[in-house]
Design an enzyme around this catalytic site. Sequence first.
Site, PDB file in Angstrom:
ATOM      1  N   LYS A   1       0.856  -1.185   0.000  1.00 17.40           N
ATOM      2  CA  LYS A   1       0.000   0.000   0.000  1.00 17.40           C
ATOM      3  C   LYS A   1       0.891   1.234   0.000  1.00 17.40           C
ATOM      4  CE  LYS A   1      -2.905   2.182   3.486  1.00 17.40           C
ATOM      5  NZ  LYS A   1      -3.949   1.905   4.459  1.00 17.40           N
TER       6      LYS A   1
HETATM    7  C1  R5P Z   1      -1.913   4.121   7.113  1.00 17.97           C
HETATM    8  O1  R5P Z   1      -0.994   3.494   7.479  1.00 17.97           O
HETATM    9  C2  R5P Z   1      -3.156   4.309   7.873  1.00 17.97           C
HETATM   10  O2  R5P Z   1      -3.119   3.448   8.889  1.00 17.97           O
HETATM   11  C3  R5P Z   1      -4.391   4.127   6.994  1.00 17.97           C
HETATM   12  O3  R5P Z   1      -4.737   2.776   6.856  1.00 17.97           O
HETATM   13  C4  R5P Z   1      -4.169   4.685   5.621  1.00 17.97           C
HETATM   14  O4  R5P Z   1      -3.567   5.924   5.692  1.00 17.97           O
HETATM   15  C5  R5P Z   1      -5.424   4.698   4.758  1.00 17.97           C
HETATM   16  O5  R5P Z   1      -6.331   5.590   5.196  1.00 17.97           O
HETATM   17  P1  R5P Z   1      -6.515   7.020   4.533  1.00 17.97           P
HETATM   18  O6  R5P Z   1      -7.202   6.781   3.218  1.00 17.97           O
HETATM   19  O7  R5P Z   1      -7.381   7.759   5.512  1.00 17.97           O
HETATM   20  O8  R5P Z   1      -5.176   7.637   4.335  1.00 17.97           O
END
Ligand code: R5P
Length: 268
Positions: free
Chosen positions: A174
Site C-alpha cells: 500500500k
Molecule cells: C496508514 O498506514 C493508515 O493506517 C491508513 O490505513 C491509511 O492511511 C489509509 O487511510 P486514509 O485513506 O485515511 O489515508
Amino acid sequence: MDWGMKNRLSQIIKPDTGRTVMLAVDHGYFLGPTHKLEHVGTTVEPLLPYADALMLTRGILRSSIRPEISVPIVLRVSGGSSIIGADLSNETITTSMEDAVRLNVSAVALSIFIGTDFEHQTLGNLAFLIDMAQEYGIPVLAVTAVGKEIGKKDSRFLALACRIAAELGASFVKTYYCDEFEKIIESCPIPVVIAGGPKLDTDLDAFNLAYDAVQKGATGVDMGRNIWQSEFPVAKIKAVRAIVHDKVPPKQALEIFEENKKKKHSKI
Ligand code: R5P
C-alpha cells in the site's frame, strides 16, 4: 503460491475484476481518537456491503465489529508509537500470528519507514512477519509509511519503498498516489493499492485520485478518511467502487455519488 495464500488473497482482490476496495479504519493505532472513528462499529456497519476488505487493529476488531460479518479482515499488526511521541517510525510487531489466525484474518499489514532512523528495524519487522505469515499461508500487506511527511514523497521514493517491500516478500503493498505513479507500478512486481490520505477538498478530487491510480495500474484503494469523513459515506464508497471495479470515469462517479446521496441511510 500455496492454496491458502491464494485463497486469502482472492478474498481481498476480487478475481472477477482483479481489483479491490479496501476500507481502512486502523488510524487510531497511532492517532488515537480520530474524527468519525470515535465509534468504529457504527461508522463501519453501513459501509460493509461495499467493502472488499476491512483494515483495522485486533483491539477494534474484537471490541467494535460483529463476528458474523463476511468481509475479509486485513489486520494491522505493527505499531508502538504515537503521533505525539518522539518518532512515529519506531514501530514493532504488535500482534502474534497465532492471534491473527484466531481472528480468521485474510491478511496482515505492517508499516515500513524507508529513509528514517528506523528503516532497518521496520524492514526487519517486515521480513520477520513474512516468515511467520508464510507458515500459515497468510498474505502480508506492506504499508510504505511516510510519517508526518505526507505530500513530500515522490515517485522515486515510493517506487523504492514498494520495490523493497516486494523484494522482502510482501504479497501486496500500500502506498500513496503521486505524480508519475506509473513508475511505481513499472518496477513493482506485486499488486499496489493506494491510501486516500487526508480528506481532500472536494468529492471529485477523491474520485480523480482513485481513477488516476487505477488507470495507471493500481489494483485498487485502501481508503479511509475520504470515505468515512464524508457527509455521505455510503454514497462515497459506492462511487469509489464504481471507479475501481466498473472503470467509470470521475464525472460519472460524481453522478453516482449525487444520486446515492438522496437515498435513505446515506448519512451516518
Ligand atoms: C496508514 O498506514 C493508515 O493506517 C491508513 O490505513 C491509511 O492511511 C489509509 O487511510 P486514509 O485513506 O485515511 O489515508
